[in-house]
Design a protein around this motif. Structure first.
Motif, PDB file in Angstrom:
ATOM      1  N   UNK A  16       0.815  -1.218   0.000  1.00 10.76           N
ATOM      2  CA  UNK A  16       0.000   0.000   0.000  1.00 10.76           C
ATOM      3  C   UNK A  16       0.849   1.268   0.000  1.00 10.76           C
ATOM      4  N   UNK A  17       2.082   1.132   0.427  1.00  8.87           N
ATOM      5  CA  UNK A  17       2.923   2.324   0.529  1.00  8.87           C
ATOM      6  C   UNK A  17       2.546   3.190   1.702  1.00  8.87           C
ATOM      7  N   UNK A  18       1.823   2.618   2.671  1.00 10.89           N
ATOM      8  CA  UNK A  18       1.392   3.353   3.865  1.00 10.89           C
ATOM      9  C   UNK A  18       1.079   2.335   4.958  1.00 10.89           C
ATOM     10  N   UNK A  19       1.188   2.741   6.224  1.00 14.12           N
ATOM     11  CA  UNK A  19       0.874   1.803   7.311  1.00 14.12           C
ATOM     12  C   UNK A  19      -0.599   1.386   7.281  1.00 14.12           C
ATOM     13  N   UNK A  20      -0.861   0.134   7.441  1.00 14.62           N
ATOM     14  CA  UNK A  20      -2.233  -0.371   7.500  1.00 14.62           C
ATOM     15  C   UNK A  20      -2.842   0.022   8.848  1.00 14.62           C
ATOM     16  N   UNK A  21      -3.951   0.784   8.855  1.00 10.18           N
ATOM     17  CA  UNK A  21      -4.520   1.250  10.128  1.00 10.18           C
ATOM     18  C   UNK A  21      -5.429   0.214  10.795  1.00 10.18           C
ATOM     19  N   UNK A  22      -5.250  -1.051  10.457  1.00 12.13           N
ATOM     20  CA  UNK A  22      -6.044  -2.137  11.032  1.00 12.13           C
ATOM     21  C   UNK A  22      -5.130  -3.126  11.729  1.00 12.13           C
ATOM     22  N   UNK A  23      -5.675  -3.848  12.695  1.00 14.52           N
ATOM     23  CA  UNK A  23      -4.930  -4.955  13.267  1.00 14.52           C
ATOM     24  C   UNK A  23      -5.123  -6.185  12.377  1.00 14.52           C
ATOM     25  N   UNK A  24      -4.158  -7.039  12.372  1.00 13.11           N
ATOM     26  CA  UNK A  24      -4.235  -8.329  11.703  1.00 13.11           C
ATOM     27  C   UNK A  24      -4.212  -9.408  12.769  1.00 13.11           C
ATOM     28  N   UNK A  25      -5.208 -10.286  12.731  1.00 16.06           N
ATOM     29  CA  UNK A  25      -5.236 -11.447  13.618  1.00 16.06           C
ATOM     30  C   UNK A  25      -5.113 -12.680  12.733  1.00 16.06           C
ATOM     31  N   UNK A  26      -4.051 -13.440  12.888  1.00 17.15           N
ATOM     32  CA  UNK A  26      -3.768 -14.571  12.014  1.00 17.15           C
ATOM     33  C   UNK A  26      -4.179 -15.890  12.656  1.00 17.15           C
ATOM     34  N   UNK A  27      -4.194 -16.929  11.835  1.00 25.25           N
ATOM     35  CA  UNK A  27      -4.639 -18.260  12.241  1.00 25.25           C
ATOM     36  C   UNK A  27      -3.758 -18.880  13.326  1.00 25.25           C
ATOM     37  N   UNK A  28      -2.518 -18.395  13.447  1.00 29.50           N
ATOM     38  CA  UNK A  28      -1.616 -18.953  14.464  1.00 29.50           C
ATOM     39  C   UNK A  28      -1.761 -18.248  15.804  1.00 29.50           C
TER      40      UNK A  28
END
Length: 429
Positions: A16-28
């Motif tokens: 995106x060329x910019x910080x993602x303003x969302x949290x990521x919750x992964x399967x692990x």
């Protein structure tokens, strides 16, 4: 140490060329991103394979429909953030090709490929419609309408509420009830058409019969409602019978191109013209013109997209085409007006209800979320997820003026020029 979320977020930041303003919750179990922010939940590795094999909107949609990706927190906030980073950034957004020139991005993608597991592409969810050309034959239109509307009347009762009106409501205040707003919309259409007792009304795309019944009950007209959905027609006929209106309302399973019992005094087409298609639109307008008496009025209520600098580059939204409205096409309101005029109509009024549709869609989403378990039981988990995503994303699209909805009032003005319209427009308000 689980680190899938951190690696995913790092890649998205680079793409995106910019910080993602969302949290990521992964399967692990790992998480990364701003504390307290809404979270995009990637539930399994299959979600990555879907995106790697089909980068972009369709891959993400498949992951959502299949339940491989979901959200934690406010769905609107997540969609709004994604829209702001991708669809609304214009020339500032990096394309995938540009991003892949960066060696760090290429390395991250290679890491994702390894994380994704076996390289075979996952099968699309069963709710997805096979891609077809937009021919808009009578057969293909029946098939497309059946996909969208024959989901189950019980499911639509959950979403739409007692009014059973599947189009933009007309709100006096944002905190009014959906039922009042839909009644006011039906009454607005009747007033624009100038309905009087004894007239004949053709309701094209009559849905579950609400407009036909309102016009017959409140304005004393005889109504023919047509739909391509057998489920809608069965439901509408029962409602008509229950209200004792069978002497004034007839519901048919019929294509507008097959209606031959004109002339009618008025025609309402509410939320139907989006299914017609650009190549067929002039035929649609001419057919309705031919079905009206001289001086008769058409009220065309239709979703519109923003015009493009090069209209030849327009393409149908992949998610909508594959899961929601197969073969549906949107046109700018100016193009709609032009086609109606080419067919012979005199266009007398155009009213935008864009903000009204955003309010309507948010109420539909709230209805579905309030009865989510029952909605899933009546259809399928994937189908319920389709409707929740499409309605929430559409609400934001209307709010941000990416799409609109307009009521176009047109008259089959006779050669004398006597349109029958009042000297002052908007007397129906």
């Amino acid at each position: 140490m689980p680190d899938a979320a951190l690696r995913l977020k790092s890649l998205l930041d680079q793409l995106l060329g910019a910080p993602l303003p969302l949290r990521i919750h992964a399967w692990d179990g790992s998480e990364a991103g701003p504390p307290g922010a809404p979270a995009l939940v990637v539930r399994n590795r299959r979600a990555l394979r879907r995106l790697l094999w089909k980068p972009g909107e369709l891959g993400l949609a498949r992951a959502w429909v299949a339940g491989d990706v979901t959200v934690r927190g406010d769905l609107y906030a997540v969609l709004d953030q994604i829209a702001g980073l991708v669809w609304e950034r214009g020339d500032d957004a990096r394309t995938l090709t540009e991003a892949l020139r960066d060696p760090d991005v290429r390395a991250a993608v290679s890491g994702l490929v390894r994380m994704a597991g076996p390289p075979l592409p996952p099968a699309p969810p069963r709710e997805e419609v096979r891609r077809r050309s937009h021919l808009h034959t009578k057969r293909s239109d029946r098939r497309a309408i059946s996909h969208h509307y024959d989901v189950g009347n019980d499911f639509y009762e959950i979403v739409l509420g007692p009014s059973m009106v599947y189009s933009c409501a007309y709100w006096a205040t944002p905190d009014g009830t959906l039922e009042d707003a839909q009644r006011d919309k039906l009454e607005l259409v009747c007033r624009k058409l100038g309905l009087t007792p004894g007239q004949r009304l053709l309701d094209v795309g009559c849905g579950w019969g609400s407009m036909a019944m309102h016009a017959a009950r409140e304005h004393g007209v005889s109504v023919v409602g047509i739909t391509l959905s057998q489920e809608q027609a069965t439901y509408a006929r029962k409602r008509v019978a229950d209200e004792g209106l069978t002497d004034r309302v007839e519901i048919r399973v019929q294509d507008y191109r097959d209606v031959t019992d004109g002339p009618y005094d008025a025609i309402s087409s509410i939320g139907m013209a989006e299914h017609v298609g650009a190549e067929q639109y002039l035929e649609y307008a001419r057919d309705l013109y031919a079905l009206l008496k001289p001086g008769g009025r058409l009220l065309n209520h239709q979703i519109a997209r923003r015009p493009q600098h090069d209209e030849s580059t327009y393409s149908v939204d992949e998610f909508i085409d594959a899961y929601v409205f197969p073969d549906g096409e949107l046109a700018p309101v100016g193009g709609t007006v032009t086609q109606l005029e080419r067919a012979g109509f005199e266009v007398r009024d155009v009213e935008s209800l864009r903000e009204h549709y955003a309010l309507t869609l948010r109420r539909w989403v709230a209805n579905l979320e309030a009865q989510w378990v029952r909605g899933v039981r009546l259809t399928s988990p994937g189908r319920a997820r389709v409707w929740r995503l499409y309605m929430a994303a559409s609400a934001l699209a209307f709010e941000h003026n990416r799409i609109g909805v307009n009521q176009v009032l047109a008259v089959r003005t006779p050669e004398s020029g006597a349109s029958g319209m009042p000297l002052r427009a908007r007397t129906w308000n």
